[in-house]
Design an enzyme around this catalytic site. Structure first.
Site, PDB file in Angstrom:
ATOM      1  N   ASN A   9      45.318  27.540  90.936  1.00  0.00           N
ATOM      2  CA  ASN A   9      44.133  26.228  90.063  1.00  0.00           C
ATOM      3  C   ASN A   9      42.899  26.794  89.833  1.00  0.00           C
ATOM      4  O   ASN A   9      42.232  26.278  91.109  1.00  0.00           O
ATOM      5  CB  ASN A   9      44.449  25.157  90.382  1.00  0.00           C
ATOM      6  CG  ASN A   9      44.526  24.134  89.795  1.00  0.00           C
ATOM      7  OD1 ASN A   9      43.560  23.988  88.434  1.00  0.00           O
ATOM      8  ND2 ASN A   9      44.121  22.871  90.355  1.00  0.00           N
ATOM      9  N   TRP A  10      42.856  27.387  88.902  1.00  0.00           N
ATOM     10  CA  TRP A  10      40.975  27.920  89.109  1.00  0.00           C
ATOM     11  C   TRP A  10      40.367  26.383  88.712  1.00  0.00           C
ATOM     12  O   TRP A  10      38.616  26.148  88.726  1.00  0.00           O
ATOM     13  CB  TRP A  10      40.935  28.576  87.903  1.00  0.00           C
ATOM     14  CG  TRP A  10      40.569  29.580  87.824  1.00  0.00           C
ATOM     15  CD1 TRP A  10      41.610  30.707  88.922  1.00  0.00           C
ATOM     16  CD2 TRP A  10      41.592  30.957  87.153  1.00  0.00           C
ATOM     17  NE1 TRP A  10      41.756  31.939  89.012  1.00  0.00           N
ATOM     18  CE2 TRP A  10      41.217  31.984  87.658  1.00  0.00           C
ATOM     19  CE3 TRP A  10      40.241  31.024  85.452  1.00  0.00           C
ATOM     20  CZ2 TRP A  10      41.858  33.260  86.861  1.00  0.00           C
ATOM     21  CZ3 TRP A  10      39.882  32.950  85.250  1.00  0.00           C
ATOM     22  CH2 TRP A  10      40.811  33.687  85.956  1.00  0.00           C
ATOM     23  N   LYS A  11      40.935  25.210  88.736  1.00  0.00           N
ATOM     24  CA  LYS A  11      39.938  24.073  87.672  1.00  0.00           C
ATOM     25  C   LYS A  11      38.467  24.123  86.848  1.00  0.00           C
ATOM     26  O   LYS A  11      38.843  25.485  86.280  1.00  0.00           O
ATOM     27  CB  LYS A  11      39.528  23.637  89.500  1.00  0.00           C
ATOM     28  CG  LYS A  11      40.356  23.635  90.317  1.00  0.00           C
ATOM     29  CD  LYS A  11      40.129  22.568  91.282  1.00  0.00           C
ATOM     30  CE  LYS A  11      40.934  22.608  92.722  1.00  0.00           C
ATOM     31  NZ  LYS A  11      40.913  21.497  93.824  1.00  0.00           N
ATOM     32  N   HIS A  93      48.100  16.438  88.441  1.00  0.00           N
ATOM     33  CA  HIS A  93      47.032  17.009  89.759  1.00  0.00           C
ATOM     34  C   HIS A  93      46.009  15.562  89.377  1.00  0.00           C
ATOM     35  O   HIS A  93      46.114  14.635  89.680  1.00  0.00           O
ATOM     36  CB  HIS A  93      45.942  17.454  89.222  1.00  0.00           C
ATOM     37  CG  HIS A  93      45.133  18.548  90.143  1.00  0.00           C
ATOM     38  ND1 HIS A  93      43.826  17.952  90.859  1.00  0.00           N
ATOM     39  CD2 HIS A  93      45.812  20.136  91.150  1.00  0.00           C
ATOM     40  CE1 HIS A  93      43.642  18.784  92.250  1.00  0.00           C
ATOM     41  NE2 HIS A  93      44.732  19.623  92.168  1.00  0.00           N
ATOM     42  N   GLU A  95      43.376  15.031  90.663  1.00  0.00           N
ATOM     43  CA  GLU A  95      41.880  14.794  90.234  1.00  0.00           C
ATOM     44  C   GLU A  95      41.916  13.812  88.921  1.00  0.00           C
ATOM     45  O   GLU A  95      40.988  13.817  88.919  1.00  0.00           O
ATOM     46  CB  GLU A  95      41.181  15.839  90.559  1.00  0.00           C
ATOM     47  CG  GLU A  95      41.163  16.778  91.910  1.00  0.00           C
ATOM     48  CD  GLU A  95      40.487  18.563  91.484  1.00  0.00           C
ATOM     49  OE1 GLU A  95      40.762  18.631  90.863  1.00  0.00           O
ATOM     50  OE2 GLU A  95      40.687  18.565  92.870  1.00  0.00           O
ATOM     51  N   GLU A 164      50.776  18.323  97.019  1.00  0.00           N
ATOM     52  CA  GLU A 164      49.968  18.454  97.609  1.00  0.00           C
ATOM     53  C   GLU A 164      49.123  16.917  98.011  1.00  0.00           C
ATOM     54  O   GLU A 164      48.394  16.577  97.101  1.00  0.00           O
ATOM     55  CB  GLU A 164      49.166  18.828  96.014  1.00  0.00           C
ATOM     56  CG  GLU A 164      49.162  20.301  95.673  1.00  0.00           C
ATOM     57  CD  GLU A 164      48.162  20.645  94.942  1.00  0.00           C
ATOM     58  OE1 GLU A 164      48.161  21.725  94.726  1.00  0.00           O
ATOM     59  OE2 GLU A 164      47.085  20.148  94.355  1.00  0.00           O
ATOM     60  N   GLY A 170      41.125  20.771  98.769  1.00  0.00           N
ATOM     61  CA  GLY A 170      39.292  20.966  98.900  1.00  0.00           C
ATOM     62  C   GLY A 170      38.466  20.223  99.885  1.00  0.00           C
ATOM     63  O   GLY A 170      37.560  20.128 100.518  1.00  0.00           O
ATOM     64  N   SER A 208      44.105  23.116 100.775  1.00  0.00           N
ATOM     65  CA  SER A 208      43.517  24.413 101.752  1.00  0.00           C
ATOM     66  C   SER A 208      44.578  25.682 102.451  1.00  0.00           C
ATOM     67  O   SER A 208      44.318  26.071 103.318  1.00  0.00           O
ATOM     68  CB  SER A 208      42.361  23.244 102.540  1.00  0.00           C
ATOM     69  OG  SER A 208      41.932  22.554 102.147  1.00  0.00           O
ATOM     70  N   GLY A 230      40.024  26.708  95.404  1.00  0.00           N
ATOM     71  CA  GLY A 230      39.203  27.170  96.298  1.00  0.00           C
ATOM     72  C   GLY A 230      39.593  28.800  96.439  1.00  0.00           C
ATOM     73  O   GLY A 230      38.916  29.652  95.819  1.00  0.00           O
TER      74      GLY A 230
HETATM   75  C1  PEP Z   1      44.382  22.466  94.440  1.00  0.00           C
HETATM   76  O1  PEP Z   1      43.275  22.093  93.529  1.00  0.00           O
HETATM   77  O2  PEP Z   1      45.508  22.147  93.844  1.00  0.00           O
HETATM   78  C2  PEP Z   1      44.436  22.392  95.951  1.00  0.00           C
HETATM   79  C3  PEP Z   1      44.892  23.361  96.476  1.00  0.00           C
HETATM   80  O3  PEP Z   1      42.944  22.829  96.013  1.00  0.00           O
HETATM   81  P1  PEP Z   1      41.915  23.972  97.362  1.00  0.00           P
HETATM   82  O4  PEP Z   1      43.097  25.213  97.507  1.00  0.00           O
HETATM   83  O5  PEP Z   1      41.272  24.053  96.975  1.00  0.00           O
HETATM   84  O6  PEP Z   1      42.684  22.611  98.286  1.00  0.00           O
END
Ligand code: PEP
Length: 246
Positions: A9-11, A93, A95, A164, A170, A208, A230
């Site tokens: 997931n590049w966000k 998600h 976010e 998640e 993050g 993470s 990330g």
């Molecule tokens: C995500 O945004 O879906 C995610 C899992 O981010 P990270 O791996 O950076 O925690």
């Protein structure tokens, strides 16, 4: 037996030259044991489709409109995503739930819109730290998933679920393999009761995940791969994570 899946997931990251380098490295890192996909910002879907054409790496979006078409400024429909060869659409998600106030019902409608055009929705669920500390984890993720199961009805077995925990996204604070497995088992039982076919459904862990912890997470019986934020932006790390799937 269900196949493993790792999704980047590049966000809201990337640029055309940087993406080209990252995708080249991911393609060069093949073969992978499981399935690999990248979910990129909408504006990069065209480039991504061209660059990944002919490879077995799949791509998708990070959101989709619940509407088919019309006066919805800024939104992108599932039909448009299908035109760009998307295989997946992330929905719900945290976010988007947090910053765009997306409700369980809207997330469910988005999942249905994706499925209606042949895209597989990756439905994100997860609790906040306050909810975990209050002992509400199970109730929260079950409520979030229940809305989607209800909406998709007989097609529910076609979605991918991503657990998640919000406190792990993050933050560098990963759920332990046992913590993640416990929630995945709850989700699989809920999916089994609803679909009768949950042994074939994939439940990803996200939060993470990195090159060092992926293998132990993916080794858990109900963790079928990962949704990676990330670490999906660094070619070497993402490739290591993709290879952590056995
Ligand atoms: C995500 O945004 O879906 C995610 C899992 O981010 P990270 O791996 O950076 O925690």
């Amino acid at each position: 037996m269900r196949s493993k899946l790792v999704v980047g997931n590049w966000k809201m990251h990337g640029s055309r030259p940087a993406n080209a380098d990252l995708l080249s490295a991911i393609v060069a890192g093949r073969p992978y044991t499981g399935e690999v996909a990248v979910c990129v910002p909408f504006v990069f879907l065209g480039d991504t489709a061209v660059q990944l054409a002919g490879s077995d790496i799949r791509w998708g979006s990070q959101d989709v409109s619940a509407h088919a078409q019309g006066a919805y400024t800024g939104e992108v429909s599932a039909a448009m995503l299908a035109e760009f060869g998307c295989r997946y659409a992330i929905v719900g998600h945290s976010e988007r739930r947090q910053y765009h106030h997306e409700s369980d019902e809207l997330v469910a409608a988005k999942a249905q819109a994706a499925l209606g055009k042949g895209l597989t929705p990756i439905v994100c669920v997860g609790e906040t730290l306050a909810q975990r500390d209050a002992g509400e984890t199970e109730a929260v993720v079950k409520r979030q998933l229940s809305a989607v199961i209800h909406q998709l009805a007989h097609c529910a077995a076609e979605m991918v679920v991503a657990y998640e925990p919000v406190w792990a996204i993050g933050t560098g604070r990963t759920a332990t393999p046992d913590q993640a497995q416990a929630v995945h088992a709850v989700l699989r039982a809920q999916l089994q009761a609803a679909t009768g076919n949950a042994t074939q459904m994939r439940i990803l862990y996200g939060g993470s995940v990195n090159a060092g912890n992926a293998a132990t997470l993916f080794a858990m019986p109900d963790i079928d791969g990962g949704l990676i934020g990330g670490a999906a932006l660094k070619a070497a790390d993402f490739i290591t994570i993709c290879r952590a799937v056995t």
